[in-house]
Design an enzyme around this catalytic site. Sequence first.
Site, PDB file in Angstrom:
ATOM      1  N   ARG A 189      -3.291   8.268  16.832  1.00 36.63           N
ATOM      2  CA  ARG A 189      -2.400   7.132  17.027  1.00 36.63           C
ATOM      3  C   ARG A 189      -2.229   6.808  18.510  1.00 36.63           C
ATOM      4  O   ARG A 189      -2.145   5.664  18.895  1.00 36.63           O
ATOM      5  CB  ARG A 189      -1.042   7.482  16.423  1.00 36.63           C
ATOM      6  CG  ARG A 189      -0.032   6.374  16.424  1.00 36.63           C
ATOM      7  CD  ARG A 189       1.294   6.989  15.980  1.00 36.63           C
ATOM      8  NE  ARG A 189       2.335   6.019  15.741  1.00 36.63           N
ATOM      9  CZ  ARG A 189       2.989   5.391  16.702  1.00 36.63           C
ATOM     10  NH1 ARG A 189       2.668   5.587  17.957  1.00 36.63           N
ATOM     11  NH2 ARG A 189       3.962   4.558  16.402  1.00 36.63           N
ATOM     12  N   LYS A 209       2.142   4.605   1.503  1.00 38.17           N
ATOM     13  CA  LYS A 209       2.230   5.102   2.881  1.00 38.17           C
ATOM     14  C   LYS A 209       1.996   6.606   2.867  1.00 38.17           C
ATOM     15  O   LYS A 209       2.789   7.373   2.338  1.00 38.17           O
ATOM     16  CB  LYS A 209       3.600   4.787   3.491  1.00 38.17           C
ATOM     17  CG  LYS A 209       3.683   5.116   4.984  1.00 38.17           C
ATOM     18  CD  LYS A 209       4.993   4.636   5.589  1.00 38.17           C
ATOM     19  CE  LYS A 209       4.963   4.623   7.107  1.00 38.17           C
ATOM     20  NZ  LYS A 209       4.756   5.922   7.741  1.00 38.17           N
ATOM     21  N   PHE A 221      -7.495   2.179   5.367  1.00 37.97           N
ATOM     22  CA  PHE A 221      -6.699   0.987   5.059  1.00 37.97           C
ATOM     23  C   PHE A 221      -7.040  -0.238   5.889  1.00 37.97           C
ATOM     24  O   PHE A 221      -6.489  -1.304   5.681  1.00 37.97           O
ATOM     25  CB  PHE A 221      -5.191   1.286   5.118  1.00 37.97           C
ATOM     26  CG  PHE A 221      -4.689   1.900   6.403  1.00 37.97           C
ATOM     27  CD1 PHE A 221      -4.606   1.155   7.565  1.00 37.97           C
ATOM     28  CD2 PHE A 221      -4.278   3.235   6.426  1.00 37.97           C
ATOM     29  CE1 PHE A 221      -4.121   1.708   8.734  1.00 37.97           C
ATOM     30  CE2 PHE A 221      -3.799   3.808   7.597  1.00 37.97           C
ATOM     31  CZ  PHE A 221      -3.722   3.040   8.754  1.00 37.97           C
ATOM     32  N   GLU A 280       0.833  -1.211   0.000  1.00 35.31           N
ATOM     33  CA  GLU A 280       0.000   0.000   0.000  1.00 35.31           C
ATOM     34  C   GLU A 280       0.862   1.253   0.000  1.00 35.31           C
ATOM     35  O   GLU A 280       1.994   1.251   0.479  1.00 35.31           O
ATOM     36  CB  GLU A 280      -0.882   0.022   1.267  1.00 35.31           C
ATOM     37  CG  GLU A 280      -1.809  -1.162   1.369  1.00 35.31           C
ATOM     38  CD  GLU A 280      -2.869  -0.963   2.455  1.00 35.31           C
ATOM     39  OE1 GLU A 280      -2.960   0.140   3.025  1.00 35.31           O
ATOM     40  OE2 GLU A 280      -3.602  -1.936   2.716  1.00 35.31           O
TER      41      GLU A 280
HETATM   42  P1  ATP Z   1       6.085   6.820  10.936  1.00 32.02           P
HETATM   43  O1  ATP Z   1       6.637   8.029  11.635  1.00 32.02           O
HETATM   44  O2  ATP Z   1       7.034   6.167   9.982  1.00 32.02           O
HETATM   45  O3  ATP Z   1       4.721   7.005  10.395  1.00 32.02           O
HETATM   46  P2  ATP Z   1       4.998   5.493  13.206  1.00 32.02           P
HETATM   47  O4  ATP Z   1       5.803   4.997  14.351  1.00 32.02           O
HETATM   48  O5  ATP Z   1       4.079   6.611  13.415  1.00 32.02           O
HETATM   49  O6  ATP Z   1       6.031   5.751  12.038  1.00 32.02           O
HETATM   50  P3  ATP Z   1       4.635   3.000  11.978  1.00 32.02           P
HETATM   51  O7  ATP Z   1       4.000   1.849  12.611  1.00 32.02           O
HETATM   52  O8  ATP Z   1       6.100   2.952  11.913  1.00 32.02           O
HETATM   53  O9  ATP Z   1       4.118   4.307  12.681  1.00 32.02           O
HETATM   54  O10 ATP Z   1       4.120   3.174  10.503  1.00 32.02           O
HETATM   55  C1  ATP Z   1       2.770   3.025  10.262  1.00 32.02           C
HETATM   56  C2  ATP Z   1       2.140   4.378  10.176  1.00 32.02           C
HETATM   57  O11 ATP Z   1       2.032   4.777   8.848  1.00 32.02           O
HETATM   58  C3  ATP Z   1       0.742   4.301  10.702  1.00 32.02           C
HETATM   59  O12 ATP Z   1       0.741   4.734  12.040  1.00 32.02           O
HETATM   60  C4  ATP Z   1      -0.062   5.204   9.812  1.00 32.02           C
HETATM   61  O13 ATP Z   1      -0.261   6.439  10.462  1.00 32.02           O
HETATM   62  C5  ATP Z   1       0.809   5.452   8.617  1.00 32.02           C
HETATM   63  N1  ATP Z   1       0.243   4.942   7.360  1.00 32.02           N
HETATM   64  C6  ATP Z   1       0.129   5.648   6.224  1.00 32.02           C
HETATM   65  N2  ATP Z   1      -0.381   4.922   5.240  1.00 32.02           N
HETATM   66  C7  ATP Z   1      -0.627   3.695   5.746  1.00 32.02           C
HETATM   67  C8  ATP Z   1      -1.165   2.484   5.171  1.00 32.02           C
HETATM   68  N3  ATP Z   1      -1.556   2.403   3.912  1.00 32.02           N
HETATM   69  N4  ATP Z   1      -1.264   1.415   6.006  1.00 32.02           N
HETATM   70  C9  ATP Z   1      -0.859   1.490   7.292  1.00 32.02           C
HETATM   71  N5  ATP Z   1      -0.346   2.593   7.856  1.00 32.02           N
HETATM   72  C10 ATP Z   1      -0.218   3.698   7.085  1.00 32.02           C
END
Ligand code: ATP
Length: 595
Positions: free
Chosen positions: A279, A257, A349, A255
């Site tokens: 979050r 991001k 998503f 997907e």
């Molecule tokens: P980052 O700062 O890289 O977003 P994070 O610690 O907030 O990291 P991660 O679990 O590392 O969160 O990455 C997933 C995050 O990406 C999710 O919290 C969401 O907000 C975002 N995201 C964006 N697009 C998607 C998608 N298609 N599927 C899942 N998560 C997504």
Amino acid sequence: MEERSMLFEEVARQFERLENTSSRLSMIDILSDLLSEANPAEIRHLIYITQGVLAPPFENVQIGIAEKFAENAIAMATGYSKAQVIAAYRKSGDLGLTAEEFSKKTRLRPMARRSMDVNGVFESTLKIARTSGAGSQDAKIKMLVELLASSSPMEARYILRFALGQLRLGAGDATILEALSKAATGSRESKPRLEAAYNICSDMGKVGEALMSKGIPGIEHMKVELFNPIRPALAERLPTAEEILEKMGGRCAVESKYDGFRVQLHIDRKARRVEMFSRNLERTTDMFPDIAKAAMEEIKADEAILEGEALAYSDATGEFRPFQETIQRKRKHGIAQISLELPLHMFAFDLMYADGKDYLGVAYEQRRKELESIVSGKGLIRFSDRIIATRPGQIDKYFEEVVERGLEGIVAKDMGAEYIAGARKFSWIKLKRSYRGEMSDTVDLVIVGYYAGRGQRAEFGFGGLLAAVYNDKRDMFETITRIGTGFSEKNMQMFNELLRKIRKEHRPARVDSIIEPHFWVEPKYVVTVRADEITKSPMHTCGREDGSAEATGYALRFPRLVSDGVREDKNPEDATTTIEITEMFRLQKKVSVKD
Ligand code: ATP
């Protein structure tokens, strides 16, 4: 048989012990003793008090009464003038201690001292918080005066801090879960089972109540409930398409991001109620009135919980706007205007619940199908763009396209995996644009200490930060860097003000550090930091395998703050973890060897 209720005096005594310990294990022992003494009718409130809240955080019940009202209340409850109270507060820097001091030397005849119990203190504080409208300030002060006048000095210290929203005992979720496990079963080993229940309801009071009244069976099979947010699933990292596919068993969904604001949306159409959570599970419904409205029109199910990323996006040009613009919605005013200027879309998503059915245990592909069948997908709520890949080349090509469109990268998803609430697992793997360079992915660090300024900076009293990652296996904060440059004057002033309020006399029990900063602070604020590289270092405790003097940890080279201010959407436990740093160190070596 009527069970004896727990006196607040006892709670205050244990809180003092908690405050004085600098060992995490003894924190757990103290907490578990305290929790095991509570009866099922008061455990929920006791847990909330320990967390320093009046309700689980997602309910947004504000506890903090203003300091100036608290000063007034102390003066009125003890027969001193407000000026005297303020002078003493200036010296102690802590209104809780000031309340205790004045309570000891009260000039008023003590009211017939009634023993206050846990539920009594909780309910009175809740009543103060809920009183609003004309004349409410006087009413609030009067209630606080009554509470203070009938408490002992030690109780006054903690009641006041609780009412101000400044209790800060230093116990995080993991600490409380371990203590609960020990209180209910005699050992900390049931923590994972408690955590699983907590990940589904996000309400520590609810978990504690079920556990203490029904034991472990009471928390097994915790049900998803509408308007009780689920703790979000998180993604692991891998540096190449090959490794991602291998980990996923040769086939996965990939997907886009989106770099926006994570939204967990709950809807009950019949009740015409929509709520959204961030979050870290704060209620963010007010930020997105347009999405709430769209949800009523575009979601077909009567009840649903779905997840997506909200971000400013122009349909006309297909252009995604940076995160900084999306986050402007955090400000309270002018949301209506902003939603005209910067229209948002939610890219959905995932689906966790629909019309009585819990989808957490259902495979991703099935969840996605169901999601697509209950949302129209043509309005403000769209579906995240995705492909199904079986070859690394497909992933690489898609990655390039996505980056080209101004997105952050991709999230690969294991098509057969359940929704893993509250955990970072390989069922989701992210690959970001930034991994292609050196260590250019940012990290989120918790401030655990700070330095006083020298020279020009002295006037701000601020000279830099000591920052840590979160080791979720140990439930400890481990230092990784000092940040001494790159602060604007405004930033220095802000840090000085924020951090002064959360100073600690000694190293907090959950902070592991070799370095002694000028001031320790309660681990509370998260900042986003960029650095050139992760290096090995004997000075920092991040990732030190053993405690011996020769052991080395990881440090950041040339760290600098990325954002002005602190990350309000992250709690200290949401910071980058030690395991992620270890992994990033490994990836960084790989990338540089290859290049
Ligand atoms: P980052 O700062 O890289 O977003 P994070 O610690 O907030 O990291 P991660 O679990 O590392 O969160 O990455 C997933 C995050 O990406 C999710 O919290 C969401 O907000 C975002 N995201 C964006 N697009 C998607 C998608 N298609 N599927 C899942 N998560 C997504």
